[in-house]
Design a protein around this motif. Structure first.
Motif, short mmCIF file in Angstrom:
data_model
loop_
_atom_site.label_atom_id
_atom_site.label_comp_id
_atom_site.label_asym_id
_atom_site.label_seq_id
_atom_site.Cartn_x
_atom_site.Cartn_y
_atom_site.Cartn_z
N SER A 266 0.81 -1.31 0.27
CA SER A 266 0.01 -0.12 -0.39
C SER A 266 0.64 1.13 0.34
N PRO A 267 0.34 2.39 -0.27
CA PRO A 267 1.15 3.89 0.03
C PRO A 267 1.47 3.90 1.16
N VAL A 268 0.89 3.29 1.76
CA VAL A 268 2.01 3.68 3.55
C VAL A 268 3.11 2.22 3.91
N GLY A 269 3.10 1.57 3.21
CA GLY A 269 3.85 0.70 3.38
C GLY A 269 3.96 -0.93 3.20
N LYS A 270 1.88 -0.20 3.97
CA LYS A 270 1.68 -2.02 4.47
C LYS A 270 1.66 -3.08 2.75
N LYS A 271 2.47 -4.78 3.99
CA LYS A 271 2.02 -5.60 2.69
C LYS A 271 1.44 -5.88 2.21
N ILE A 272 0.42 -6.02 0.76
CA ILE A 272 -0.92 -6.53 0.90
C ILE A 272 -0.78 -7.89 -0.18
N ARG A 273 0.14 -8.27 -1.06
CA ARG A 273 0.33 -9.53 -1.37
C ARG A 273 1.77 -9.74 -2.28
N ASP A 274 2.17 -10.81 -2.04
CA ASP A 274 2.87 -11.13 -2.98
C ASP A 274 3.18 -11.16 -4.72
N GLU A 275 3.15 -10.80 -5.30
CA GLU A 275 2.47 -11.67 -7.17
C GLU A 275 4.26 -12.03 -7.64
N LEU A 276 3.52 -13.48 -8.30
CA LEU A 276 4.99 -13.62 -9.34
C LEU A 276 4.27 -13.47 -10.57
N ARG A 277 5.43 -12.80 -11.22
CA ARG A 277 5.95 -12.51 -12.34
C ARG A 277 6.63 -12.00 -13.81
N LEU A 278 6.73 -12.30 -14.58
CA LEU A 278 7.25 -12.70 -15.83
C LEU A 278 7.61 -11.37 -17.03
N SER A 279 7.99 -11.64 -17.21
CA SER A 279 8.34 -9.53 -18.47
C SER A 279 9.27 -10.75 -19.84
N PRO A 280 7.95 -11.39 -20.36
CA PRO A 280 8.85 -11.72 -21.92
C PRO A 280 9.47 -10.94 -22.77
N ILE A 281 9.02 -9.77 -22.74
CA ILE A 281 9.18 -8.72 -23.85
C ILE A 281 10.94 -8.31 -23.24
N CYS A 282 11.18 -7.76 -21.80
CA CYS A 282 11.93 -7.18 -21.33
C CYS A 282 13.09 -7.06 -22.51
N PHE A 283 13.67 -7.99 -22.74
CA PHE A 283 15.26 -7.32 -23.83
C PHE A 283 15.04 -7.32 -25.56
N TYR A 284 13.22 -6.85 -25.57
CA TYR A 284 13.03 -6.49 -26.69
C TYR A 284 13.42 -4.94 -27.57
N SER A 285 14.00 -4.80 -28.20
CA SER A 285 14.47 -3.08 -28.74
C SER A 285 12.91 -2.54 -29.53
N GLN A 286 13.09 -1.75 -29.51
CA GLN A 286 11.52 -1.24 -30.30
C GLN A 286 11.47 -1.42 -31.54
N GLU A 287 12.82 -1.65 -32.11
CA GLU A 287 12.50 -2.66 -33.06
C GLU A 287 11.99 -3.55 -33.53
N ASP A 288 12.49 -4.59 -32.42
CA ASP A 288 11.87 -5.56 -32.67
C ASP A 288 10.45 -5.91 -32.62
N ILE A 289 9.61 -4.97 -31.55
CA ILE A 289 8.71 -4.75 -31.27
C ILE A 289 7.76 -3.94 -32.79
N TRP A 290 8.44 -3.23 -33.35
CA TRP A 290 7.71 -3.00 -34.82
C TRP A 290 7.59 -4.10 -36.19
N VAL A 291 9.46 -4.96 -35.90
CA VAL A 291 9.46 -6.13 -36.92
C VAL A 291 8.27 -7.11 -36.79
N ILE A 292 7.68 -7.14 -35.40
CA ILE A 292 6.71 -8.28 -34.93
C ILE A 292 5.31 -7.69 -35.58
N LEU A 293 4.76 -6.35 -35.22
CA LEU A 293 3.54 -5.61 -35.87
C LEU A 293 3.75 -5.35 -37.77
N SER A 294 5.12 -5.49 -37.72
CA SER A 294 4.81 -5.14 -39.73
C SER A 294 4.52 -7.11 -39.60
#
Length: 706
Positions: A266-294
């Protein structure tokens, strides 16, 4: 298997009190690393070699900087095809481990690519009869998004749902929107808050319009999905978006091939929950994104979309012939929240260049000129203090209210509503001529009634049902109102004055001898007719502190039912003309009327606060505070030093309570002298006795027989 970070192993104060996102989301210079940040970095080191650090002698050193960077670059420099393969393999592993997936979709280029990857994996697993948990796609609608891009979004959402149905995927798309009280129209036009400007200390609009609705939606979704496994939230952050984001992502341990942990607080620092996350496109460049869209657009890749409308919107948003070039143009002038298109009402960006570029690029966007004009008016009048409300709301313990520019003044609130209603009317007329649905609506009937309720509760306007009067002026009488071209105020005049203090007494109910029985939320009609909930109207109830107020239908938030709003306008406004009732109705009467009819619902805990607001508004009306000019307010106020010295008003000036007492004494003198009301005619008592006068004005001390 994924190993969550173990904060308990860290022997550092406060290490477990903040999440990594909380610690590093602010722009932090690398040289200003706190002990808490160091602890987080050390914890991350155990989970991600790309964020590996160690503490040496009280300072932070990146061991093997060159090795870490080499690892990073080895992935970042892969081909687009190889990056896609890594992303899909990671998503497959998430499904293999039995996790459901949650991802946010904005219809922007990054979220389009991320959703393409998730649905591509889902189709592959379906074809191979592999186990697959649920996929929840969330979308946040601010209700003031760029209308042209909102149209793109609606079409893309329709394609997503059709694709899910066609392939029989265990997926759904939910849309989150802000609560009624937090919508732009209600929040700003009602006078609850100012727009978020470029130099505002916080981005309240992003929180109320986007973040909080999605958080509520995600919380409910995670609870639902957790029955079948721990959900993994896919995020579309990329390292190359900016240097600061790159640093924060590395410190959080984001990578494309494994799940990482985020502590949601929360904004006051109280823990609400843990979330598992994945960043599948974190290494993609802007060019990579536009290549896929094209490749989607060309048909080389097949998915739920061909991305053609996204290409077109990005191209027009930067006013160039190339979507990729336009993306760079828009990135340089993106909204304060980071969005390329964002909200048409955004004042934090200053002049909305992306909206202006779209309007200039093609006549099909001309319908947004009025919105752009209203946005410029709001930006240009930021420092026009004559358009601000100068009367504070809270009484201090020593009996003062602040006199300083705050939210918009009652007149500015009315002006904004008139401009918005006019634009809505013009858009409805244009849509009818084109045979299409209106492309935007700034103020719905629900929002109009909410504004009217808040105006009535706060006493902002001079008469009851003021918002209804304005709606009828624009829509029934046909009046038009457009924001003027005012131009920006010179830099030298961009000063916000410090507050001074107006003495009002102990509190808003401190007037001696004044009956406050029905000045709050208690409704006299409910007492007179004995209304009950089963009789169609609300009844008065007693709160825990003994106050009697009218009850309301209960809900978690302040809400106006859509059908109830339409019914109110048809029966109460169009048919009964409730806003035209004669009589000296105080502005709070509208609130009590809406409440008695059950037009709105709210949480019971808010009833006491609403009663207080009505009493405060009545006090200000009684004392003429809202009728005082800015100069009159300032001349009756004292400085910080004078207030500290106990001075209630400037020398030679009477305080507000003293002035009010004088008016009471004068009124009492007039009454006891035989004048029932100021300016009452002298009455011929003999004529009354003879029956020659039908109307009688009786002196206060008379006992004349009928």
């Amino acid at each position: 298997m994924f190993n969550p970070i173990d904060f308990s192993a860290l022997n550092m104060t406060h290490a477990a009190q903040l999440s990594f996102f909380d610690l590093f989301d602010a722009e932090m210079a690398p040289s200003l690393v706190t002990p808490v940040a160091a602890a987080a970095q050390i914890a991350l080191a155990a989970n991600d070699p790309l964020a590996s650090v160690e503490a040496v002698g009280g300072s932070l050193v990146l061991p093997g900087d060159e090795d870490v960077e080499a690892q990073f670059q080895s992935v970042y420099n892969l081909s687009t095809e190889d990056k896609v393969a890594r992303s899909k393999a990671a998503i497959h592993r998430v499904f293999d481990d039995g996790h459901p997936i949650v991802l946010a979709y904005s219809a922007g280029k990054d979220s389009t690519v991320m959703l393409y990857l998730a649905l591509e994996v889902a189709v592959e697993r379906k074809a191979q009869d592999l186990p697959m948990n649920q996929i929840l796609i969330t979308h946040a609608s601010t209700l003031v998004d760029n209308p042209a891009y909102e149209e793109v979004t609606r079409h893309e959402i329709a394609k997503i749902r059709a694709f899910i149905t066609e392939h029989d995927l265990p997926a759904r798309l939910d849309i989150a929107s802000p609560s009624l009280n937090d919508t732009w129209a209600v929040r700003i036009i009602s006078g609850r808050a100012l727009p978020t400007f470029a130099n505002s200390s916080s981005r309240d609009c992003s929180i109320s319009l986007k973040i909080q609705p999605q958080q509520r939606q995600r919380k409910a979704a995670l609870k639902e999905l957790s029955v079948s496994g721990a959900p993994v939230v896919m995020v579309g952050t990329r390292f190359d978006e900016s240097a600061s984001r790159n640093a924060r992502m590395k410190l959080r341990g984001e990578t494309d091939d494994k799940v990482w942990l985020e502590e949601v607080r929360s904004p006051v620092g109280k823990k609400i929950r843990d979330e598992l996350r994945l960043s599948p496109i974190c290494f993609y460049s802007q060019e990579d994104i536009w290549v896929i869209l094209s490749e989607l657009q060309s048909g080389e890749l097949q998915s739920y979309t061909d991305a053609a409308s996204i290409w077109e919107a990005y191209r027009d948003g930067g006013n160039t012939s190339c979507a990729v070039v336009s993306d760079d143009v828009m990135k340089a002038s993106a909204k304060a929240c980071g969005a390329r298109f964002g909200c048409w009402s955004c004042a934090a960006v200053g002049r909305d260049k992306s909206l202006e570029s779209m309007i200039e690029s093609d006549e099909k966007y001309a319908f947004m000129r009025g919105l752009n004009r209203l946005q410029r008016f709001i930006v240009d009048t930021q420092y026009d203090m004559a358009r601000r409300q100068w009367v504070g709301r809270t009484v201090t313990k020593d009996g003062y209210i602040a006199i300083a520019p705050d939210a918009y003044s009652p007149k500015m609130q009315r002006d904004l509503l008139l401009y918005a209603l006019t634009l809505d009317k013009k858009e409805r007329q244009a849509a009818r001529e084109l045979g299409i649905e209106p492309r935007f609506e700034i103020v719905t009937l629900q929002q109009l009634i909410a504004i009217d309720i808040i105006w009535s509760m706060q006493g902002h306007q001079p008469r009851a049902f003021e918002a209804v009067h304005l709606w009828m002026d624009v829509n029934e009488k046909g009046s038009d109102y457009f924001p003027p071209e005012v131009g920006q105020i010179a830099a030298a005049d961009k000063k916000v004055p410090k507050p001074v203090w107006l003495n009002v007494g102990r509190d808003y109910d401190s007037d001696a001898g004044y009956s406050s029985f029905y000045t709050g939320a208690r409704n006299i009609m409910a007492d007179l007719v004995g209304a009950t909930e089963t009789g169609g109207c609300q009844q008065n109830i007693e709160l825990g502190d003994g106050r009697v107020v009218m009850g309301v239908d209960k809900s978690d938030f302040f809400e106006v039912d859509a059908q109830g709003a339409e019914d109110f306008f048809f029966w109460e406004v169009i048919e009964s003309r409730v806003h035209e009732r004669k009589g000296d109705l105080d502005s709070g009467e509208a609130f009590r009327h809406y409440q008695m009819l059950g037009t709105f619902s709210t949480a019971r805990r808010h009833l006491g606060e609403q009663d207080y607001m009505l009493r405060r508004a009545e006090w200000k009306r009684r004392h003429g505070v809202y009728q005082m000019t800015r100069e009159q307010l300032l001349s009756a106020s004292v400085s910080d030093a004078q207030r500290a010295a106990g001075l209630r008003a400037p020398e030679g000036v009477k305080s507000l309570p003293e002035r009010y007492q004088e008016r009471l004494d004068a009124e009492h003198a007039r009454r006891t002298a035989g004048a029932w009301r100021p300016g009452a005619p002298q009455v011929d008592m003999e004529a009354i006795r003879r029956g020659e006068l039908k109307t009688r004005y009786l002196p206060a001390d008379s006992a004349v027989a009928a």
